[in-house]
Design a protein around this motif. Structure first.
Motif, PDB file in Angstrom:
ATOM      1  N   ASP A 100       0.865  -1.184   0.000  1.00 43.67           N
ATOM      2  CA  ASP A 100       0.000   0.000   0.000  1.00 43.67           C
ATOM      3  C   ASP A 100       0.899   1.230   0.000  1.00 43.67           C
ATOM      4  OD1 ASP A 100      -1.965   1.852   0.175  1.00 43.67           O
ATOM      5  OD2 ASP A 100      -2.611   1.323   2.205  1.00 43.67           O
ATOM      6  N   LYS A 114       0.523   3.795  -2.640  1.00 40.38           N
ATOM      7  CA  LYS A 114      -0.194   4.904  -3.299  1.00 40.38           C
ATOM      8  C   LYS A 114       0.745   5.714  -4.192  1.00 40.38           C
ATOM      9  CE  LYS A 114      -3.839   4.955   0.162  1.00 40.38           C
ATOM     10  NZ  LYS A 114      -3.299   4.059   1.195  1.00 40.38           N
ATOM     11  N   LEU A 172      -6.917   3.933  -6.660  1.00 43.87           N
ATOM     12  CA  LEU A 172      -7.792   4.665  -5.742  1.00 43.87           C
ATOM     13  C   LEU A 172      -9.005   5.183  -6.505  1.00 43.87           C
ATOM     14  CD1 LEU A 172      -5.189   6.855  -3.779  1.00 43.87           C
ATOM     15  CD2 LEU A 172      -6.123   4.617  -3.156  1.00 43.87           C
ATOM     16  N   THR A 205     -12.379   6.885  -1.824  1.00 50.35           N
ATOM     17  CA  THR A 205     -11.616   6.549  -0.622  1.00 50.35           C
ATOM     18  C   THR A 205     -12.451   6.735   0.650  1.00 50.35           C
ATOM     19  OG1 THR A 205     -10.647   8.768  -0.597  1.00 50.35           O
ATOM     20  CG2 THR A 205      -9.391   7.018  -1.707  1.00 50.35           C
ATOM     21  N   ASN A 253     -10.257  -4.872   4.244  1.00 52.48           N
ATOM     22  CA  ASN A 253      -9.081  -4.649   5.099  1.00 52.48           C
ATOM     23  C   ASN A 253      -9.455  -4.088   6.467  1.00 52.48           C
ATOM     24  OD1 ASN A 253      -5.941  -4.134   5.200  1.00 52.48           O
ATOM     25  ND2 ASN A 253      -6.899  -2.314   6.065  1.00 52.48           N
ATOM     26  N   ARG A 275      -5.763  -1.379  12.218  1.00 53.26           N
ATOM     27  CA  ARG A 275      -5.676  -1.144  13.673  1.00 53.26           C
ATOM     28  C   ARG A 275      -6.646  -2.010  14.460  1.00 53.26           C
ATOM     29  NH1 ARG A 275      -6.533   5.167  13.161  1.00 53.26           N
ATOM     30  NH2 ARG A 275      -7.694   4.345  11.373  1.00 53.26           N
TER      31      ARG A 275
HETATM   32  O1  LIG Z   1      -5.526   2.324  -0.022  1.00 53.85           O
HETATM   33  C1  LIG Z   1      -5.823   2.065   1.158  1.00 53.85           C
HETATM   34  O2  LIG Z   1      -5.530   0.998   1.645  1.00 53.85           O
HETATM   35  C2  LIG Z   1      -6.686   3.009   1.884  1.00 53.85           C
HETATM   36  C3  LIG Z   1      -7.589   3.733   1.129  1.00 53.85           C
HETATM   37  C4  LIG Z   1      -8.628   4.422   1.767  1.00 53.85           C
HETATM   38  O3  LIG Z   1      -9.506   4.989   1.139  1.00 53.85           O
HETATM   39  N1  LIG Z   1      -8.669   4.425   3.127  1.00 53.85           N
HETATM   40  C5  LIG Z   1      -7.744   3.773   3.889  1.00 53.85           C
HETATM   41  O4  LIG Z   1      -7.877   3.786   5.118  1.00 53.85           O
HETATM   42  N2  LIG Z   1      -6.708   3.111   3.277  1.00 53.85           N
HETATM   43  C6  LIG Z   1      -5.655   2.447   4.075  1.00 53.85           C
HETATM   44  O5  LIG Z   1      -6.230   1.340   4.764  1.00 53.85           O
HETATM   45  C7  LIG Z   1      -5.697   1.246   6.095  1.00 53.85           C
HETATM   46  C8  LIG Z   1      -6.826   1.444   7.072  1.00 53.85           C
HETATM   47  O6  LIG Z   1      -6.393   1.210   8.376  1.00 53.85           O
HETATM   48  P1  LIG Z   1      -7.390   1.065   9.625  1.00 53.85           P
HETATM   49  O7  LIG Z   1      -8.291   2.244   9.609  1.00 53.85           O
HETATM   50  O8  LIG Z   1      -6.460   1.038  10.797  1.00 53.85           O
HETATM   51  O9  LIG Z   1      -8.131  -0.235   9.449  1.00 53.85           O
HETATM   52  C9  LIG Z   1      -4.582   2.285   6.156  1.00 53.85           C
HETATM   53  O10 LIG Z   1      -3.370   1.672   5.768  1.00 53.85           O
HETATM   54  C10 LIG Z   1      -4.985   3.321   5.132  1.00 53.85           C
HETATM   55  O11 LIG Z   1      -3.896   3.991   4.576  1.00 53.85           O
END
Ligand SMILES: O=C(O)c1cc(=O)[nH]c(=O)n1[C@@H]1O[C@H](COP(=O)(O)O)[C@@H](O)[C@H]1O
Length: 276
Positions: free
Chosen positions: A91, A93, A146, A149, A237, A240
């Motif tokens: 990840d 970007k 993306l 988001t 996904n 945290r």
């Molecule tokens: O591309 C991503 O993974 C991503 C896109 C998005 O729109 N929102 C987003 O939260 N992410 C990523 O997904 C993960 C979310 O993490 P948690 O919120 O801890 O579950 C982080 O690594 C963000 O950078």
């Protein structure tokens, strides 16, 4: 990994969970600090505790790049530790002019030069086709573009109307002229709920990477209601919400418990949809 292989893994594990490895020194359990590489030790224990429950791991490279040389080493060693049959997502970007994107693609896909070969990398679409195409020259490697988001700022650009479409819809439409659903996925945040219906009208067969379940409050049921397709088509996904379930000595067991809760919910959804 091909699309068919990914679907087979989902059927075998009855899960479409992606565990996000957003691991940082200030959040991991303090007893790990005695290890030579605390974050690598943390990631290994998280992977050991969750690898039968998930089909993907997503280290966010920001959490490694910030530690310089040691961070890159941790990212490389983490990639090596991810089992071969689990889909790996860098990840990062990325996305830049063509020759620069080509070097980014080498970074994440060419094991000979960089010692890493992730299955996929997240890419920003803003610079257009020549910024994305270098990532598409690698066989069985994926671009995860993306689209819509999970963050509040998504409305600043992604929802702006451009002609008859919103910008994220333009991204999905135009990018389908660059690659098929065998090589491209889209990021759609779990916090976007019913918008999954709009995405599916344009991209019925694509896999979607869906971050935002857990810490950001996205609703798994809502995402699946609109987002599931005949090959599942979703990688959900949580970072945290899983990896920091506990900051004590029991962190790996607690991470497993959180991953198991999501996996069980996913299994029910797959069964109900007749996909397993
Ligand atoms: O591309 C991503 O993974 C991503 C896109 C998005 O729109 N929102 C987003 O939260 N992410 C990523 O997904 C993960 C979310 O993490 P948690 O919120 O801890 O579950 C982080 O690594 C963000 O950078």
């Amino acid at each position: 990994m091909t699309k068919q292989q990914l679907f087979e893994q989902i059927q075998k594990k009855r899960s479409f969970l992606c565990v996000g490895l957003d691991s940082s020194l200030d959040k991991i359990p303090q007893h790990l600090l005695r290890y030579e590489n605390p974050i690598l030790e943390f990631n290994k224990q998280i992977i050991d505790a969750t690898k039968d429950l998930c089909v993907a791991y997503k280290p966010n490279t920001a959490f490694y790049e910030c530690y310089g040389k040691k961070g890159w080493e941790t990212l490389t060693e983490t990639w090596k530790y991810i089992p071969n049959d689990i889909f790996s997502i860098a990840d990062a970007k990325r996305g830049d002019i063509g020759n620069t994107s080509a070097m980014y693609a080498e970074t994440f896909f060419n094991e000979v030069s960089s010692e890493m070969s992730f299955d996929s990398v997240t890419v920003a679409p803003y610079m257009g086709s020549d910024s994305v195409s270098p990532f598409l020259t690698f066989k069985d490697k994926w671009v995860i573009l993306l689209a819509l988001t999970s963050n509040a700022g998504h409305a600043d650009f992604q929802l702006q109307e451009v002609g008859e479409d919103r910008l994220f819809e333009k991204v999905i439409k135009i990018s389908q002229t660059w690659a098929t659903d065998e090589q491209m996925m889209y990021v759609v945040g779990a916090t976007r709920g019913a918008a999954f219906g709009d995405v599916r009208k344009l991209a019925p067969d694509h896999f979607l990477l869906v971050p935002g379940v857990g810490a950001q409050g996205g609703d798994l049921g809502e995402v699946c209601k609109y987002g599931l397709n005949s090959q599942c088509g979703l990688l959900i996904n949580s970072s945290r919400g899983i990896i920091y379930a506990s900051q004590g000595e029991d962190f790996a067991e607690r991470a497993r418990e959180e991953a198991l809760k999501l996996k069980e919910e996913m299994e029910q959804i797959l069964v109900k949809a007749g996909l397993v």
